[in-house]
Design a protein around this motif. Sequence first.
Motif, PDB file in Angstrom:
ATOM      1  N   ALA A  39     -11.915  81.838  87.877  1.00  0.00           N
ATOM      2  CA  ALA A  39     -12.150  82.326  89.238  1.00  0.00           C
ATOM      3  C   ALA A  39     -13.390  81.679  89.844  1.00  0.00           C
ATOM      4  O   ALA A  39     -13.394  81.305  91.026  1.00  0.00           O
ATOM      5  N   ALA A  40     -14.438  81.517  89.035  1.00  0.00           N
ATOM      6  CA  ALA A  40     -15.657  80.876  89.540  1.00  0.00           C
ATOM      7  C   ALA A  40     -15.396  79.420  89.901  1.00  0.00           C
ATOM      8  O   ALA A  40     -15.924  78.915  90.901  1.00  0.00           O
ATOM      9  N   ARG A  41     -14.577  78.740  89.128  1.00  0.00           N
ATOM     10  CA  ARG A  41     -14.260  77.341  89.441  1.00  0.00           C
ATOM     11  C   ARG A  41     -13.495  77.225  90.763  1.00  0.00           C
ATOM     12  O   ARG A  41     -13.745  76.309  91.545  1.00  0.00           O
ATOM     13  N   THR A  42     -12.571  78.125  90.994  1.00  0.00           N
ATOM     14  CA  THR A  42     -11.783  78.032  92.223  1.00  0.00           C
ATOM     15  C   THR A  42     -12.634  78.295  93.457  1.00  0.00           C
ATOM     16  O   THR A  42     -12.268  77.875  94.559  1.00  0.00           O
ATOM     17  N   ARG A  43     -13.773  78.979  93.270  1.00  0.00           N
ATOM     18  CA  ARG A  43     -14.654  79.236  94.414  1.00  0.00           C
ATOM     19  C   ARG A  43     -15.575  78.073  94.733  1.00  0.00           C
ATOM     20  O   ARG A  43     -16.237  78.069  95.776  1.00  0.00           O
ATOM     21  N   ARG A  44     -15.658  77.094  93.874  1.00  0.00           N
ATOM     22  CA  ARG A  44     -16.529  75.946  94.141  1.00  0.00           C
ATOM     23  C   ARG A  44     -15.909  75.098  95.248  1.00  0.00           C
ATOM     24  O   ARG A  44     -14.721  74.776  95.206  1.00  0.00           O
ATOM     25  N   ASP A  45     -16.730  74.723  96.227  1.00  0.00           N
ATOM     26  CA  ASP A  45     -16.179  73.993  97.362  1.00  0.00           C
ATOM     27  C   ASP A  45     -16.030  72.502  97.042  1.00  0.00           C
ATOM     28  O   ASP A  45     -16.481  72.012  95.998  1.00  0.00           O
ATOM     29  N   ALA A  46     -15.384  71.798  97.962  1.00  0.00           N
ATOM     30  CA  ALA A  46     -15.065  70.384  97.730  1.00  0.00           C
ATOM     31  C   ALA A  46     -16.317  69.542  97.549  1.00  0.00           C
ATOM     32  O   ALA A  46     -16.336  68.611  96.732  1.00  0.00           O
ATOM     33  N   ALA A  47     -17.367  69.846  98.299  1.00  0.00           N
ATOM     34  CA  ALA A  47     -18.599  69.066  98.192  1.00  0.00           C
ATOM     35  C   ALA A  47     -19.233  69.225  96.809  1.00  0.00           C
ATOM     36  O   ALA A  47     -19.703  68.240  96.212  1.00  0.00           O
ATOM     37  N   GLU A  48     -19.236  70.441  96.277  1.00  0.00           N
ATOM     38  CA  GLU A  48     -19.812  70.675  94.948  1.00  0.00           C
ATOM     39  C   GLU A  48     -18.987  69.973  93.879  1.00  0.00           C
ATOM     40  O   GLU A  48     -19.531  69.383  92.942  1.00  0.00           O
ATOM     41  N   ARG A  49     -17.676  70.024  94.008  1.00  0.00           N
ATOM     42  CA  ARG A  49     -16.820  69.370  93.029  1.00  0.00           C
ATOM     43  C   ARG A  49     -17.014  67.852  93.066  1.00  0.00           C
ATOM     44  O   ARG A  49     -17.043  67.198  92.024  1.00  0.00           O
ATOM     45  N   ALA A  50     -17.146  67.309  94.283  1.00  0.00           N
ATOM     46  CA  ALA A  50     -17.338  65.860  94.409  1.00  0.00           C
ATOM     47  C   ALA A  50     -18.670  65.435  93.813  1.00  0.00           C
ATOM     48  O   ALA A  50     -18.766  64.408  93.129  1.00  0.00           O
ATOM     49  N   TYR A  51     -19.725  66.217  94.050  1.00  0.00           N
ATOM     50  CA  TYR A  51     -21.032  65.908  93.465  1.00  0.00           C
ATOM     51  C   TYR A  51     -20.959  65.940  91.940  1.00  0.00           C
ATOM     52  O   TYR A  51     -21.468  65.041  91.257  1.00  0.00           O
ATOM     53  N   ALA A  52     -20.322  66.988  91.412  1.00  0.00           N
ATOM     54  CA  ALA A  52     -20.205  67.101  89.956  1.00  0.00           C
ATOM     55  C   ALA A  52     -19.422  65.931  89.380  1.00  0.00           C
ATOM     56  O   ALA A  52     -19.780  65.393  88.319  1.00  0.00           O
ATOM     57  N   ALA A  53     -18.356  65.517  90.059  1.00  0.00           N
ATOM     58  CA  ALA A  53     -17.555  64.399  89.563  1.00  0.00           C
ATOM     59  C   ALA A  53     -18.388  63.131  89.469  1.00  0.00           C
ATOM     60  O   ALA A  53     -18.333  62.399  88.468  1.00  0.00           O
ATOM     61  N   ARG A  54     -19.191  62.852  90.499  1.00  0.00           N
ATOM     62  CA  ARG A  54     -20.042  61.650  90.484  1.00  0.00           C
ATOM     63  C   ARG A  54     -21.083  61.740  89.387  1.00  0.00           C
ATOM     64  O   ARG A  54     -21.323  60.777  88.644  1.00  0.00           O
ATOM     65  N   ALA A  55     -21.733  62.896  89.282  1.00  0.00           N
ATOM     66  CA  ALA A  55     -22.797  63.065  88.287  1.00  0.00           C
ATOM     67  C   ALA A  55     -22.254  62.974  86.869  1.00  0.00           C
ATOM     68  O   ALA A  55     -22.883  62.366  85.985  1.00  0.00           O
ATOM     69  N   LEU A  56     -21.100  63.555  86.626  1.00  0.00           N
ATOM     70  CA  LEU A  56     -20.529  63.518  85.279  1.00  0.00           C
ATOM     71  C   LEU A  56     -20.049  62.116  84.922  1.00  0.00           C
ATOM     72  O   LEU A  56     -20.167  61.681  83.775  1.00  0.00           O
ATOM     73  N   GLY A  57     -19.527  61.396  85.897  1.00  0.00           N
ATOM     74  CA  GLY A  57     -19.156  60.008  85.643  1.00  0.00           C
ATOM     75  C   GLY A  57     -20.357  59.171  85.252  1.00  0.00           C
ATOM     76  O   GLY A  57     -20.292  58.351  84.323  1.00  0.00           O
TER      77      GLY A  57
END
Length: 210
Positions: free
Chosen positions: A26-44
């Motif tokens: 449920a917490a993951r589904t509440r994360r917005d697109a900008a947060e997910r995009a930032y996390a994707a870049r940082a994790l890469g």
Amino acid sequence: MSEAALPDAGAALIAAKAALRTRLIAARTRRDAAERAYAARALGAALGALPELAAARTVAAYVPVGSEPGPADLAAVLAGSGRRVLLPVLLPDNDLDWATYDGPDSLTAGARGLREPGGRWLGPGAIADADMVVVPGLAVDRHGMRLGRGGGSYDRALARLAPGAFTAVLLYDGELLDAVPAEPHDRPVRAALLPGRTVRFGPTAPPGSG
């Protein structure tokens, strides 16, 4: 504890896992697109900085879908420098077969909304060839115990790894917990990559440091 109490204890552990999964999803589904995009870049970037990745010849990973953290082109990120990348195929019994990643056009729609490799299946034991495995998960605790989605697929796969293989889970901030419920078959990972830091568990010295 009496023998009669043992099934109750097991049921309570399973229920605790299910409740924690529900909260984390449920917490993951509440994360917005900008947060997910930032996390994707940082994790890469964090993956690219790992000495274990630089030393690896074969890496097993997966294709993030939905709200899972990590770059959508995770396999391509890992395949740099001519590295071989294995991706999973979910079998009917929830075990994992593996096939070689041959570029984004080789991916096909799999069960449960997954993206899977379309090449020749190599067998569940193919993961033993991996020097490094990037594992999906919902959380990890301070001892490296990982909480997955409940199918047991990766616990079975990780049991087949060669000694010394490096395992890492990709997470969002807030998913490194003090403790997660664990059963005897659960397998720990050796590192957790979060957008702001990499956390190692146990003897995880980088290659060539000894």
